[in-house]
Design an enzyme around this catalytic site. Sequence first.
Site, PDB file in Angstrom:
ATOM      1  N   TYR A  16      17.180  29.323   9.183  1.00  0.00           N
ATOM      2  CA  TYR A  16      15.970  30.040   9.596  1.00  0.00           C
ATOM      3  C   TYR A  16      15.839  30.058  11.111  1.00  0.00           C
ATOM      4  O   TYR A  16      16.029  29.042  11.768  1.00  0.00           O
ATOM      5  CB  TYR A  16      14.729  29.366   9.013  1.00  0.00           C
ATOM      6  CG  TYR A  16      14.542  29.611   7.538  1.00  0.00           C
ATOM      7  CD1 TYR A  16      14.386  30.899   7.041  1.00  0.00           C
ATOM      8  CD2 TYR A  16      14.510  28.544   6.644  1.00  0.00           C
ATOM      9  CE1 TYR A  16      14.213  31.126   5.680  1.00  0.00           C
ATOM     10  CE2 TYR A  16      14.325  28.769   5.286  1.00  0.00           C
ATOM     11  CZ  TYR A  16      14.180  30.046   4.815  1.00  0.00           C
ATOM     12  OH  TYR A  16      14.001  30.267   3.482  1.00  0.00           O
ATOM     13  N   LYS A  64       0.845  -1.203   0.000  1.00  0.00           N
ATOM     14  CA  LYS A  64       0.000   0.000   0.000  1.00  0.00           C
ATOM     15  C   LYS A  64       0.882   1.255   0.000  1.00  0.00           C
ATOM     16  O   LYS A  64       2.092   1.156   0.224  1.00  0.00           O
ATOM     17  CB  LYS A  64      -0.900  -0.015   1.239  1.00  0.00           C
ATOM     18  CG  LYS A  64      -0.136   0.053   2.557  1.00  0.00           C
ATOM     19  CD  LYS A  64      -1.017  -0.255   3.761  1.00  0.00           C
ATOM     20  CE  LYS A  64      -0.205  -0.203   5.037  1.00  0.00           C
ATOM     21  NZ  LYS A  64      -0.935  -0.788   6.184  1.00  0.00           N
TER      22      LYS A  64
HETATM   23  C1  PLP Z   1      -0.098  -1.810   6.857  1.00  0.00           C
HETATM   24  C2  PLP Z   1      -0.628  -3.105   7.323  1.00  0.00           C
HETATM   25  C3  PLP Z   1       0.217  -4.229   7.475  1.00  0.00           C
HETATM   26  C4  PLP Z   1       1.729  -4.143   7.361  1.00  0.00           C
HETATM   27  O1  PLP Z   1       2.239  -3.621   8.579  1.00  0.00           O
HETATM   28  P1  PLP Z   1       3.827  -3.480   8.827  1.00  0.00           P
HETATM   29  O2  PLP Z   1       3.906  -3.001  10.234  1.00  0.00           O
HETATM   30  O3  PLP Z   1       4.309  -2.467   7.853  1.00  0.00           O
HETATM   31  O4  PLP Z   1       4.394  -4.825   8.604  1.00  0.00           O
HETATM   32  C5  PLP Z   1      -0.370  -5.442   7.775  1.00  0.00           C
HETATM   33  N1  PLP Z   1      -1.709  -5.552   7.960  1.00  0.00           N
HETATM   34  C6  PLP Z   1      -2.546  -4.497   7.854  1.00  0.00           C
HETATM   35  C7  PLP Z   1      -3.999  -4.675   8.074  1.00  0.00           C
HETATM   36  C8  PLP Z   1      -2.034  -3.238   7.565  1.00  0.00           C
HETATM   37  O5  PLP Z   1      -2.862  -2.176   7.481  1.00  0.00           O
END
Ligand code: PLP
Length: 359
Positions: free
Chosen positions: A265, A47
């Site tokens: 800054y 994702k």
């Molecule tokens: C994002 C996500 C993962 C992966 O999690 P990590 O901590 O990056 O391994 C797994 N399951 C779900 C439902 C998620 O939303």
Amino acid sequence: MSRSAVRAAAARTGRIAWVHINRDALRHNLERVREFAPGCRIMAVIKANAYGHGLLNCADDLKAADAFALATIGEALLLREAGVSAPLVVLQGFADAAELALMAQYGLQPVLHQLWQIELLGSLGAGRLDVWLKIDTGMHRLGIPPQHVARAWQRLQTFGVVGSVRLMSHFANSDDVTSDYNNKQLESFISVTSDYDAERSLANSGAITALPESHFDWVRPGIMLYGASPLQQRTAAELGLEAVMSFQSRLIAVQHLRKGDAVGYGGTWICPQDMSVGVVAAGYGDGYPRHAVSGTPVWIDGRVCPLVGRVSMDSLCVDLRGSGAKPGDRVVLWGEELDVDRVAAHAGTIAYELLCHAG
Ligand SMILES: *Cc1c(COP(=O)(O)O)cnc(C)c1O
């Protein structure tokens, strides 16, 4: 000067900061998942543009995975359009009947996390979908409360369009190996799911590396695939993970400043003595965290130099005392030479956020 010549010149001299993706490291980390969870099927979580690493390339490099997880239908459709035929799980599921119809049409697997989604499935006339029923075991974000699972399961069995039903949940504290909350969620998951003849999935990266009892049939690695540590208490190297993203730039200036000179800054950092300060061509406009504090490590030509003053949009300053660095030197903001987790800790955030932004 022709327009194409201008365009070519712009491309040659554009932003100096760049991101390099080490595809061998990505495949290596997938192998590490297999070593941590032997015999389990792997749903690679890609994702958010594969945590900033590029959706399509990562899907290609990770094709040895058994399925992919996306946040949205749009991401899944991009993969289908690119010819990816692997099982695709959409973690947010569908929001209405039109999205459900799209998921059926493109063979996408929704995560069902609300009872109304289950009822909507009953109204789908044709097609067939494999689905995941998400149970809230304590994260209190997405998921069906344990007391409604039996009813949801029974409803799903009555729908002709539903193929296999798999059961899943998600940990709230898997980054902390000392948290007892993980065991509470694990126990809840076991007690709610053990009566059903269904494949199960609970573990994300933290649980894959630290909680083998949570592996079940499918594991869901995200961050560990990209080579950052999923555990507060362990480094990526200790877990045998390799950095995939290398965020690099160059030193574009060296300033010789006097004791008492203020840098950047707001003048938040004052030179404690006569000294050299370097300017790196990377800032928050490139995805470097603006909240990184003075002292955040920056790798310059084989040495770690501390960040000084506030990060600007296109540049940041570093303390060059004792380094001998010169304009043109290669700089690594994070990557193989410098752990993204260390930079994240200095910026009050987590590697997930830095990787997504720089990508
Ligand atoms: C994002 C996500 C993962 C992966 O999690 P990590 O901590 O990056 O391994 C797994 N399951 C779900 C439902 C998620 O939303």
